[in-house]
Design a protein around this motif. Sequence first.
Motif, PDB file in Angstrom:
ATOM      1  N   ARG A 150      51.774  43.493  55.238  1.00  0.00           N
ATOM      2  CA  ARG A 150      52.226  44.501  53.885  1.00  0.00           C
ATOM      3  C   ARG A 150      50.905  44.894  53.283  1.00  0.00           C
ATOM      4  N   LEU A 151      50.816  46.296  53.153  1.00  0.00           N
ATOM      5  CA  LEU A 151      49.866  46.914  52.433  1.00  0.00           C
ATOM      6  C   LEU A 151      50.280  47.614  51.049  1.00  0.00           C
ATOM      7  N   THR A 152      49.483  47.174  50.234  1.00  0.00           N
ATOM      8  CA  THR A 152      50.007  47.481  48.642  1.00  0.00           C
ATOM      9  C   THR A 152      48.582  48.248  48.025  1.00  0.00           C
ATOM     10  N   VAL A 153      49.234  49.447  47.549  1.00  0.00           N
ATOM     11  CA  VAL A 153      48.424  50.420  46.919  1.00  0.00           C
ATOM     12  C   VAL A 153      49.072  50.593  45.274  1.00  0.00           C
ATOM     13  N   GLY A 154      48.117  50.218  44.488  1.00  0.00           N
ATOM     14  CA  GLY A 154      48.631  50.353  43.044  1.00  0.00           C
ATOM     15  C   GLY A 154      47.432  51.056  42.344  1.00  0.00           C
ATOM     16  N   ARG A 155      47.999  51.599  41.114  1.00  0.00           N
ATOM     17  CA  ARG A 155      46.819  52.561  40.179  1.00  0.00           C
ATOM     18  C   ARG A 155      45.600  51.640  39.875  1.00  0.00           C
ATOM     19  N   LYS A 156      45.776  50.301  39.545  1.00  0.00           N
ATOM     20  CA  LYS A 156      44.470  49.686  39.248  1.00  0.00           C
ATOM     21  C   LYS A 156      43.641  49.213  40.420  1.00  0.00           C
ATOM     22  N   SER A 157      44.485  48.767  41.596  1.00  0.00           N
ATOM     23  CA  SER A 157      43.621  48.606  42.719  1.00  0.00           C
ATOM     24  C   SER A 157      43.012  49.624  43.308  1.00  0.00           C
ATOM     25  N   TYR A 158      43.696  50.758  43.299  1.00  0.00           N
ATOM     26  CA  TYR A 158      42.829  51.956  43.936  1.00  0.00           C
ATOM     27  C   TYR A 158      41.861  52.662  42.989  1.00  0.00           C
ATOM     28  N   ALA A 159      41.877  52.267  41.673  1.00  0.00           N
ATOM     29  CA  ALA A 159      40.764  52.858  40.962  1.00  0.00           C
ATOM     30  C   ALA A 159      39.575  51.715  41.391  1.00  0.00           C
ATOM     31  N   ARG A 160      39.797  50.754  41.467  1.00  0.00           N
ATOM     32  CA  ARG A 160      38.663  49.667  42.171  1.00  0.00           C
ATOM     33  C   ARG A 160      38.257  49.932  43.501  1.00  0.00           C
ATOM     34  N   GLY A 161      39.089  50.830  44.032  1.00  0.00           N
ATOM     35  CA  GLY A 161      38.540  51.212  45.636  1.00  0.00           C
ATOM     36  C   GLY A 161      39.162  50.069  46.577  1.00  0.00           C
ATOM     37  N   ILE A 162      40.149  49.246  46.080  1.00  0.00           N
ATOM     38  CA  ILE A 162      40.773  48.323  46.960  1.00  0.00           C
ATOM     39  C   ILE A 162      42.119  48.654  47.710  1.00  0.00           C
ATOM     40  N   LEU A 163      42.467  48.137  48.746  1.00  0.00           N
ATOM     41  CA  LEU A 163      43.743  48.138  49.623  1.00  0.00           C
ATOM     42  C   LEU A 163      43.986  46.597  49.637  1.00  0.00           C
ATOM     43  N   GLU A 164      45.380  46.236  49.157  1.00  0.00           N
ATOM     44  CA  GLU A 164      45.399  44.849  49.339  1.00  0.00           C
ATOM     45  C   GLU A 164      46.281  44.615  50.617  1.00  0.00           C
ATOM     46  N   VAL A 165      45.819  43.896  51.410  1.00  0.00           N
ATOM     47  CA  VAL A 165      46.399  43.633  52.900  1.00  0.00           C
ATOM     48  C   VAL A 165      46.985  42.046  52.755  1.00  0.00           C
ATOM     49  N   LYS A 166      48.357  41.793  53.417  1.00  0.00           N
ATOM     50  CA  LYS A 166      48.836  40.502  53.266  1.00  0.00           C
ATOM     51  C   LYS A 166      49.548  40.110  54.323  1.00  0.00           C
ATOM     52  N   LYS A 167      49.485  39.269  55.047  1.00  0.00           N
ATOM     53  CA  LYS A 167      50.323  38.937  56.188  1.00  0.00           C
ATOM     54  C   LYS A 167      51.559  38.226  55.932  1.00  0.00           C
ATOM     55  N   ARG A 168      52.576  38.586  56.212  1.00  0.00           N
ATOM     56  CA  ARG A 168      53.844  37.753  55.713  1.00  0.00           C
ATOM     57  C   ARG A 168      53.884  36.426  55.756  1.00  0.00           C
ATOM     58  N   ARG A 169      53.335  35.832  56.927  1.00  0.00           N
ATOM     59  CA  ARG A 169      53.262  34.591  57.110  1.00  0.00           C
ATOM     60  C   ARG A 169      52.206  33.736  56.237  1.00  0.00           C
ATOM     61  N   SER A 170      51.206  34.457  55.653  1.00  0.00           N
ATOM     62  CA  SER A 170      50.205  33.877  54.912  1.00  0.00           C
ATOM     63  C   SER A 170      50.472  33.890  53.444  1.00  0.00           C
ATOM     64  N   PRO A 171      50.001  32.907  52.620  1.00  0.00           N
ATOM     65  CA  PRO A 171      50.091  32.885  51.276  1.00  0.00           C
ATOM     66  C   PRO A 171      48.959  33.708  50.459  1.00  0.00           C
ATOM     67  N   GLU A 172      47.935  33.824  51.263  1.00  0.00           N
ATOM     68  CA  GLU A 172      46.680  34.464  50.633  1.00  0.00           C
ATOM     69  C   GLU A 172      46.667  35.879  51.066  1.00  0.00           C
ATOM     70  N   SER A 173      46.148  36.694  50.377  1.00  0.00           N
ATOM     71  CA  SER A 173      46.215  38.151  50.562  1.00  0.00           C
ATOM     72  C   SER A 173      44.669  38.635  50.732  1.00  0.00           C
ATOM     73  N   MET A 174      44.187  39.745  51.298  1.00  0.00           N
ATOM     74  CA  MET A 174      42.676  39.996  51.523  1.00  0.00           C
ATOM     75  C   MET A 174      42.689  41.445  50.878  1.00  0.00           C
ATOM     76  N   GLU A 175      41.395  41.745  50.559  1.00  0.00           N
ATOM     77  CA  GLU A 175      41.260  43.251  49.882  1.00  0.00           C
ATOM     78  C   GLU A 175      40.333  44.039  50.864  1.00  0.00           C
ATOM     79  N   ILE A 176      40.564  45.181  51.079  1.00  0.00           N
ATOM     80  CA  ILE A 176      39.570  45.753  52.051  1.00  0.00           C
ATOM     81  C   ILE A 176      39.390  47.318  51.182  1.00  0.00           C
ATOM     82  N   PRO A 177      38.098  47.838  51.612  1.00  0.00           N
ATOM     83  CA  PRO A 177      37.915  49.102  50.849  1.00  0.00           C
ATOM     84  C   PRO A 177      38.856  50.365  51.405  1.00  0.00           C
ATOM     85  N   VAL A 178      39.566  51.127  50.455  1.00  0.00           N
ATOM     86  CA  VAL A 178      40.309  52.098  50.996  1.00  0.00           C
ATOM     87  C   VAL A 178      39.778  53.157  51.750  1.00  0.00           C
ATOM     88  N   GLN A 179      38.458  53.412  51.840  1.00  0.00           N
ATOM     89  CA  GLN A 179      37.775  54.305  52.380  1.00  0.00           C
ATOM     90  C   GLN A 179      37.202  53.696  53.638  1.00  0.00           C
TER      91      GLN A 179
END
Length: 577
Positions: free
Chosen positions: A526-555
């Motif tokens: 799952r890739l999630t893009v919201g107004r606040k995360s995008y303003a921070r330059g962050i794309l949220e990445v989460k595997k369906r089987r994992s309870p944790e998510s990671m953040e990577i640069p949008v660019q």
Amino acid sequence: MRFSRMYIPTLKEDPTEAEVISHKLMLRAGMIRRLAAGIYAYLPLGLMAVRNVERIVREEMNRAGAQELLLPGVQPAELWQESGRWEQYGRELLRFTDRHQREFCLGPTHEEVITDLVRHEIRSYRQLPLNLYQIQTKFRDEIRPRFGLMRGREFIMKDGYSFDVDDRMAEKSYHVMFEAYDRIFKRCGLNFRAVEADSGAIGGSFSHEFVVLAKSGEDAIATCSGCSYAANLEKAERACPVSKAVNDELPAMEKVATPGCGSIEEVCAFLQLEPEMTIKSMVYESDRGLHLVVVNGARQVSETKLKALLGVPWIALAEEDGIAKAFGARAGSLGPVGAGVEVIADQEVGLMPPLVCGANKDGFHLRQVVYGRDFTADKIGDVVEVRAGDACPRCGAPMELVRGIEVGHIFKLGTKYSKALSATFLDQDGKEKLMVMGCYGIGIGRTVAAAIEQNHDEQGMMLPYALAPFKVALLCLDTKNEEVVAYCDQLYRQLQERGIETLYDDRNERPGIKFKDADLIGMPLRLTVGRKSYARGILEVKKRRSPESMEIPVQDLSQLWHVIEEMAADDQGISSL
């Protein structure tokens, strides 16, 4: 695909009609819809998952040298009458007549049709071996269709058939298909076992089932803790030591009154015994008459094993009237001493200490009964279901019972159908011989359902990467923010250009609804893009089987591509092809 344009009619609540988790989730996720009992429409998401299984099956069948064809679903009665299965198959065979009053059936399987096809085309040993398969809709008129795609009346099945010149080559073809099936279910990302199985109505000398392990499984499987032996409960064997010699100093047999005792439990309570110290006596009938089957009182008779031991086409528990006429007593008071009918004993009975059994007189039982002294069997063999802790027949280690779902079944048919339908060829010496056949089936929709049974949580499905309709869920959480939408559109195009199946949730819905639908459908990433995360330059990445998510640069999406490549590498297809 954009969510806003796709037909995904999700449901918030579990449908009342659904009993097992795969049925509930496939209905809730908008994968299937019921048309009639045991008959379902495949909606886009469901069909995509089915096509993923079909793709893997086709690749591995073709890799193994099989050739795909497509046979008619409507079959003439004459072929089934020629094979002898028109009546034998029973009421699951949906029969009908056409406008000319000719009889037909909807094909539940295609042994007759494929054999008829090949017998008219194959003439010489030079044209063999031959391996043909199809992926097609079948129909079996189940008396109790249930569990969605797990036990439907209409279903999609891959069935294949091999034709060989002799048993040795047929076993080679069987082994090739065994290995192909092993690769198929590994590529599907399933935890499964290949187990020895009974051939059932299909027939044949031996067979294996491929069973997905799941707590909700209908089938019980015996697996060894010390070796690779595994078999379904109908077929599973257990080690049994050699019979002991009868000790002449054992106490003599005696008759005791057991008023009102008509079951093992009641007899044990009255005489203060454990069930293991009794003999259970059950009367079966076949085309050869009545058989008294005696087993340890704590065991259950395996009718599959009993039928095989007797070598009869059918068996059934005898009716009370027939029992009373033959024994002069009711079923709960029967025993093998002086039975007057054929006695079939389980191999364990001869090893047991003095036992209690019915006296063939209502209200009485016999104590201190010893096999070999007080009674013997006309036939002795393994006729009971195994239990947890029984010794493995291969290595002697204790076995355990687990639950599973059958998704594939392969048979060595021998000459059952080639003999019935005269499918012959000329060998090197010009002599006419029967083709030796094999049969290989996979339930396509059932494989998807079994994968869900094995891969889910409280939120929804967690389908393996290879089977998931979409690999990535892209969630745009702010559809009114032009920058966020523009970035999501760009990311969606990049995913498409890389050939990554993506469901782009561009709907004007609350974030909570989008998260719930993504988890319900169960896309691996799952890739999630919201107004606040995008303003921070962050794309949220989460595997369906994992309870944790990671953040990577949008660019800088290099890390994202690496994550997706790693997940795709878990698809066994990359390493096996």
